[in-house]
Each structure stands twice: as structure tokens, then as C-alpha cells.
Design a protein around this motif. Structure first.
Motif, short mmCIF file in Angstrom:
data_model
loop_
_atom_site.label_atom_id
_atom_site.label_comp_id
_atom_site.label_asym_id
_atom_site.label_seq_id
_atom_site.Cartn_x
_atom_site.Cartn_y
_atom_site.Cartn_z
N HIS A 118 51.69 118.22 -15.17
CA HIS A 118 52.53 119.38 -14.82
C HIS A 118 53.99 119.15 -15.19
O HIS A 118 54.65 120.06 -15.70
CB HIS A 118 52.36 119.74 -13.35
N ALA A 119 54.48 117.95 -14.97
CA ALA A 119 55.87 117.63 -15.33
C ALA A 119 56.06 117.73 -16.84
O ALA A 119 57.08 118.27 -17.31
CB ALA A 119 56.23 116.23 -14.83
N THR A 120 55.11 117.23 -17.60
CA THR A 120 55.21 117.27 -19.06
C THR A 120 55.13 118.71 -19.57
O THR A 120 55.94 119.12 -20.42
CB THR A 120 54.10 116.41 -19.70
N LEU A 121 54.18 119.47 -19.07
CA LEU A 121 54.04 120.85 -19.54
C LEU A 121 55.24 121.70 -19.15
O LEU A 121 55.69 122.55 -19.93
CB LEU A 121 52.74 121.46 -19.02
N ARG A 122 55.77 121.48 -17.96
CA ARG A 122 56.95 122.25 -17.53
C ARG A 122 58.14 121.94 -18.44
O ARG A 122 58.88 122.83 -18.84
CB ARG A 122 57.28 121.92 -16.06
N THR A 123 58.29 120.67 -18.77
CA THR A 123 59.39 120.27 -19.66
C THR A 123 59.17 120.81 -21.07
O THR A 123 60.11 121.29 -21.71
CB THR A 123 59.52 118.73 -19.66
N LEU A 124 57.93 120.76 -21.54
CA LEU A 124 57.62 121.32 -22.84
C LEU A 124 57.94 122.82 -22.88
O LEU A 124 58.48 123.32 -23.86
CB LEU A 124 56.14 121.08 -23.18
N ALA A 125 57.63 123.52 -21.81
CA ALA A 125 57.91 124.96 -21.73
C ALA A 125 59.41 125.23 -21.87
O ALA A 125 59.80 126.24 -22.45
CB ALA A 125 57.37 125.55 -20.43
N GLU A 126 60.23 124.35 -21.35
CA GLU A 126 61.69 124.52 -21.48
C GLU A 126 62.13 124.32 -22.92
O GLU A 126 63.12 124.92 -23.35
CB GLU A 126 62.42 123.52 -20.58
N ARG A 127 61.42 123.50 -23.66
CA ARG A 127 61.82 123.13 -25.02
C ARG A 127 61.32 124.12 -26.07
O ARG A 127 61.81 124.17 -27.18
CB ARG A 127 61.29 121.71 -25.33
N LEU A 128 60.32 124.94 -25.71
CA LEU A 128 59.74 125.91 -26.65
C LEU A 128 60.29 127.31 -26.42
O LEU A 128 60.73 127.63 -25.32
CB LEU A 128 58.21 125.94 -26.47
N THR A 129 60.19 128.15 -27.44
CA THR A 129 60.56 129.55 -27.25
C THR A 129 59.56 130.21 -26.31
O THR A 129 58.40 129.77 -26.21
CB THR A 129 60.57 130.31 -28.59
#
Length: 136
Positions: free
Chosen positions: A26-37
Motif C-alpha cells: 500500500h505504501a508503494t502503490l500510494r507513492t507510485l500514484a503520486e508520481r504518475l499522472t
């Protein structure tokens, strides 16, 4: 790929118990979501099981990707999951590898395209042939 399989594969790749793996996923996906459009986040979320979609949830003002490097990515994952840098980076690699197996190749390529070169250490293991989980 269903949710339990995703969690099991990340747990096995990291050597962590499933509950800890869930925190890091969840931490990785949440951070990835911040980095993507925002549009890419929605495309990615559409191919994941419901519990993982929640981690990719974005707000109405999240269309633009935040710009931060791989070191900051690891720091954010670590902060969210209360993990040291090495654990956060290892978990991010495991999540990205599992993500590659869970979504279409085109979708994973779209995600990787939005990440700068300094993410290579996190992404290349997922891009390597034969990254599938080996079962005994």
C-alpha cells in the motif's frame, strides 16, 4: 492476478510476513500514484483487484504527477510503512515486479515511461526476463 496472490508474491519476494507485505504494498502503490499522472493511475487501478485500487486512489486535483526522484520515492514508502530505506527499496522492487505480472505489458510500460532514469534500480528487476516467482 487476485489480491491474495499479489500479497503472497510480494511477501515471498521480500521474505516478509503477509501483513507486513500488505503495509509495504500500500505504501508503494500510494507513492507510485503520486508520481504518475491521474489518467495513468486510473488506467493502472482498473487492472488491479479492489483492495489495491484503494491505495491508488487520487483526488480531483491529482491529474499532474509530482516530480520526485527515486531516493524520495524510497523515503516516502519508508515513511508510510515505518520501514528503513533498504526495506522500503526492496519492497518497492518486489511490488513493481509483481505489478508487472499483474497488469498487461502495455500498461506496465506506460507506468515505467512516466518514471525518470534514476528509478532504474527499482524498475529494472521488474523488466528482466524470468522475473517470475520460482516455486519449489
Amino acid at each position: 492476478m487476485n489480491y491474495d496472490t499479489f500479497v503472497d508474491q510480494v511477501a515471498q519476494r521480500t521474505g516478509l510476513d503477509p501483513d507486513r507485505a500488505v503495509q509495504l504494498i500500500h505504501a508503494t502503490l500510494r507513492t507510485l500514484a503520486e508520481r504518475l499522472t491521474g489518467g495513468e493511475v486510473l488506467d493502472l487501478a482498473a487492472q488491479l483487484p479492489d483492495p489495491l485500487r484503494l491505495a491508488l486512489r487520487t483526488g480531483p486535483d491529482d491529474e499532474a504527477a509530482e516530480r520526485f526522484d527515486a531516493r524520495e520515492f524510497g523515503a516516502r514508502v519508508g515513511e508510510r510503512a515505518d520501514a528503513d530505506e533498504a526495506t522500503a527499496r526492496a519492497a518497492a522492487r518486489a511490488v513493481l515486479t509483481t505489478l508487472r505480472e499483474a497488469v498487461t505489458g502495455d500498461e506496465f510500460d506506460d507506468v515505467v515511461t512516466q518514471l525518470p532514469r534514476d528509478y532504474r534500480d527499482l524498475v529494472e528487476p521488474a523488466m528482466s526476463p524470468g522475473v517470475g516467482l520460482r516455486r519449489a
